[in-house]
Design an enzyme around this catalytic site. Structure first.
Site, PDB file in Angstrom:
ATOM      1  N   CYS A  47      23.600 -32.161  34.770  1.00 16.45           N
ATOM      2  CA  CYS A  47      24.766 -31.399  34.331  1.00 16.45           C
ATOM      3  C   CYS A  47      24.455 -29.925  34.073  1.00 16.45           C
ATOM      4  CB  CYS A  47      25.373 -32.023  33.081  1.00 16.45           C
ATOM      5  SG  CYS A  47      24.245 -32.106  31.682  1.00 16.45           S
ATOM      6  N   ASN A  48      23.188 -29.560  33.945  1.00 11.40           N
ATOM      7  CA  ASN A  48      22.876 -28.139  33.742  1.00 11.40           C
ATOM      8  C   ASN A  48      21.712 -27.663  34.594  1.00 11.40           C
ATOM      9  OD1 ASN A  48      20.424 -28.856  32.263  1.00 11.40           O
ATOM     10  ND2 ASN A  48      21.785 -29.377  30.569  1.00 11.40           N
TER      11      ASN A  48
END
Length: 423
Positions: A47-48
């Site tokens: 997600c990052n």
């Protein structure tokens, strides 16, 4: 030669990371098949963070540039991100620095929440996916396995090993300023993958007891039964009956049409790609926490713990690189012995004819004789004495392993995976 392309929350937007996470992992096979330089690839998309780890065949200065361009083109095509945008956003790491970078990532030192719990599992699943698709070379396999072991060492021997470091827990910590009593809060969990299970555990740690699950893939019944919660079959009805909606799936986008009343409601979007249409935040009574907003509130790392962890990682990377430098010598030694053996077998067969049992016995004997020196060489490498083994081969047999060529330039840039969101 190893090479890494990385884009993360520090140097790329969440919109770009979202696009890469959706399409880029599947591009590894076509990248390896279509490149004359890339022999292996492991893609890590969370997600990052997006990272492509490449094993480059040709030890030539120009090969890394060609491999980078091939990777950018492949990932651009798979994700819909323009090549120019990718070039601006990715950092290139080459040679010895790749190991230290991956070890640091796997230990959580490069995450939004320093020391987070989930990243080591995501790294392991990235390697497994590469194994299944046939893009994991022995070099990449060893690198990733060592990274996982190093992460466990960091957790066990530094203050970063404390429980509860994760993006989920940071989101719930931020949400707690809006939620007065989790035990009286109606929570809807959207998603049934591993990330959803982690989220449920974090909710229970906060005291939440009224948690229901909805799954766009139809797996809510099984998930609810496994974790002892209720399930929902209608998304809009479930949202209407909830105070907090928490999404962590890869297949759903909640739109304003799904929110049918204007009750005060907190929506937490942990999905990548984005699970919630940003327009939902414009509805009366709705507050939206998404990954972009959550990351801005990441706590400052514990400096002492991070310093200790980086020292441990530095030692692990040095040990890994020492072992890697002795492997060509071991290969050269084995090749030398087996070449001599093959020559002797050929001469014996010309004199006495074929003898399968004798040949097999000789090959087994050669393997036994080589085992001890190979083990000793790797032990010396771990002690930082690998050059002694290389020198001994040269002195005794005149064997020189193939040179390990590192790139000349390393750019100076200071600037939840889909499978676990599925459901």
């Amino acid at each position: 030669m190893l090479l890494c392309l990385t884009a993360n929350h520090q140097n790329a937007s969440f919109d770009l990371l979202e696009k890469l996470s959706f399409g880029a992992p599947a591009a590894a096979s076509s990248l390896v098949a279509g490149s004359a330089f890339v022999s292996g690839a492991v893609v890590l998309a969370t997600c990052n963070r997006f990272e492509a780890y490449l094993d480059i065949d040709e030890p030539l200065t120009g090969s890394s540039a060609v491999a980078v361009e091939s990777t950018i083109e492949a990932m651009s095509s798979a994700s819909g991100v323009l090549p120019e945008e990718l070039r601006r956003s990715v950092k290139i790491i080459t040679g010895d620095a790749v190991a230290g970078h991956l070890f640091s990532v796997t230990a959580g030192l490069e995450s939004v929440v320093v020391g987070e719990d989930e990243i080591s599992g995501q790294v392991g699943r990235a390697l497994e996916a590469a194994r299944v698709s046939g893009t994991a070379t022995s070099t990449l396999d060893t690198l990733f396995q060592t990274a996982t072991r190093t992460s466990r060492e960091v957790k066990n021997h530094t203050a970063l090993g404390g429980a509860g470091r994760s993006l989920v827990r940071l989101a719930l910590e931020l949400a707690s300023s809006r939620v007065t009593d989790w035990s009286k809060t109606r929570v809807l969990l959207v998603g049934t993958g591993q990330y959803a299970a982690t989220t449920l555990g974090a909710l229970r740690d906060r005291g939440a007891t009224d948690v229901r699950v909805f799954s766009p893939s139809g797996r809510a019944v099984k998930f609810a039964s496994k974790y002892g919660i209720d399930y929902e079959t209608s998304l809009s009805a479930a949202i209407a009956d909830s105070d907090v909606v928490l999404t962590c799936t890869s297949t759903l986008a909640i739109t304003p049409a799904d929110v049918t009343n204007d009750n005060r409601r907190l929506v937490i979007d942990l999905g990548l790609p984005r699970n919630v249409d940003p327009a939902v935040a414009t509805l009366a009574g709705v507050e939206l926490l998404d990954l972009d907003l959550i990351s801005r509130h990441a706590p400052v790392e514990a400096l002492t713990a991070a310093t200790d962890a980086r020292a441990l990682i530095g030692d692990a990377a040095a040990t890994y690189l020492s072992a890697a430098t002795v492997e060509p010598a071991i290969v050269a030694f084995r090749s030398h012995v087996f070449d001599l053996l093959d020559a002797e077998i050929e001469r014996a067969q010309r004199r006495a004819g074929d003898s399968t049992d004798t040949v097999a016995a000789l090959r087994h004997l050669a393997g036994v004789l080589l085992h001890g020196p190979s083990v000793r060489a790797r032990t010396l490498a771990r002690e930082g004495r690998g050059d002694e083994f290389v020198a001994a081969l040269d002195a005794l047999y005149g064997i020189a392993p193939e040179a390990v060529i590192h790139p000349l330039v390393v750019p100076d840039d200071s600037a939840p995976a889909n499978d676990e969101l599925a459901g």
